[in-house]
Write an enzyme that holds these catalytic residues in place. Sequence first.
Site, short mmCIF file in Angstrom:
data_model
loop_
_atom_site.label_atom_id
_atom_site.label_comp_id
_atom_site.label_asym_id
_atom_site.label_seq_id
_atom_site.Cartn_x
_atom_site.Cartn_y
_atom_site.Cartn_z
N THR A 51 0.88 -1.34 -0.04
CA THR A 51 0.04 0.20 0.00
C THR A 51 0.86 1.17 -0.06
O THR A 51 2.08 1.21 0.59
CB THR A 51 -1.02 0.01 1.26
OG1 THR A 51 -0.23 -0.01 2.57
CG2 THR A 51 -1.77 -0.99 1.31
N GLU A 126 -4.54 4.65 2.80
CA GLU A 126 -3.88 3.56 2.21
C GLU A 126 -4.37 2.95 1.10
O GLU A 126 -5.00 2.19 0.85
CB GLU A 126 -3.55 2.54 3.46
CG GLU A 126 -2.71 2.94 4.62
CD GLU A 126 -2.45 1.85 5.57
OE1 GLU A 126 -1.67 0.97 5.18
OE2 GLU A 126 -3.23 1.73 6.75
#
Length: 290
Positions: A51, A126
């Site tokens: 991420t 994220e």
Amino acid sequence: QQQAVQQHHQVMKGSGAVASVRSLRRIVPVRLRAEVVHGFGRGSKELGFPTANLRIRWDLDNSDRHAQLTEEERAVLQFVQRHDTGIYFAFGRVEGCSNGDDIVHGVAMSMGWNPTFKDVKTKTIEPWIMHEFEQDFYGSNLRLLVLGYIRPEIKFSNLDQLIHEIKVDAEFCKAALNRPEFVRFRYDPFLELSRYVTPSTMISRRVNDTGNDCSSHQATTVTGMSVRKALQSLPPLQPGHTRLLLMRHGETFANESGLLSGGGNDSELTARGLVQAERLAEELSQCMVD
């Protein structure tokens, strides 16, 4: 706007079950641009999903320091403060990449507290860019066009449950982004790094009592900023003058062939042009409200 698209999935948690219901909820498109920073290091190592953690200026989140925020930093901060926590789908593009990495990709994005983990003190953004990049891009800016919401946050009892749900989230997000009402946003000017401009021309002219122009045209061309910011950048309007705002509303099929539209040469808007026109309408509506 709530779309009638749902997926029901039961997540076992301890001795009970937590209902993880995904539903496609369209939102007003949100455009975010922020630096990619180091997070907790869990994405690739523990979960297998690299991420890209976005920088959120929590250090400037008070009335005394809000003036220090840039327009982009303020947009990111307002997103996490005003939107529901959970999983979103988006299109994204990393600035400064090369080769096949320098294109628009689909994104499954988590925004919130990450309740499965206990070391998160503030909300995070994220995005999982669903593409295998050749190298890390920490320090680069990431552009996100967030289009919809699919489910709230859920606290899982173990990593296996979390990993499974992230994979299902990704498939749901991919399917959503391929729907006709969303796929065209892939061509949004915000994601076309060399073409993100809002062209406008400001013309100030003076007209006498007979209706004839008695002064030369003074034109200012403004690019690369929002409509509101462009209007705010203009000098005060002088007495006896009027101001005309000319804006290109969107790209047409004729434009793609190098031709001008209008004046008897009408042409339909392209997919990119429709997005441009919608975005312009949003900005103008907001200016009228303000």
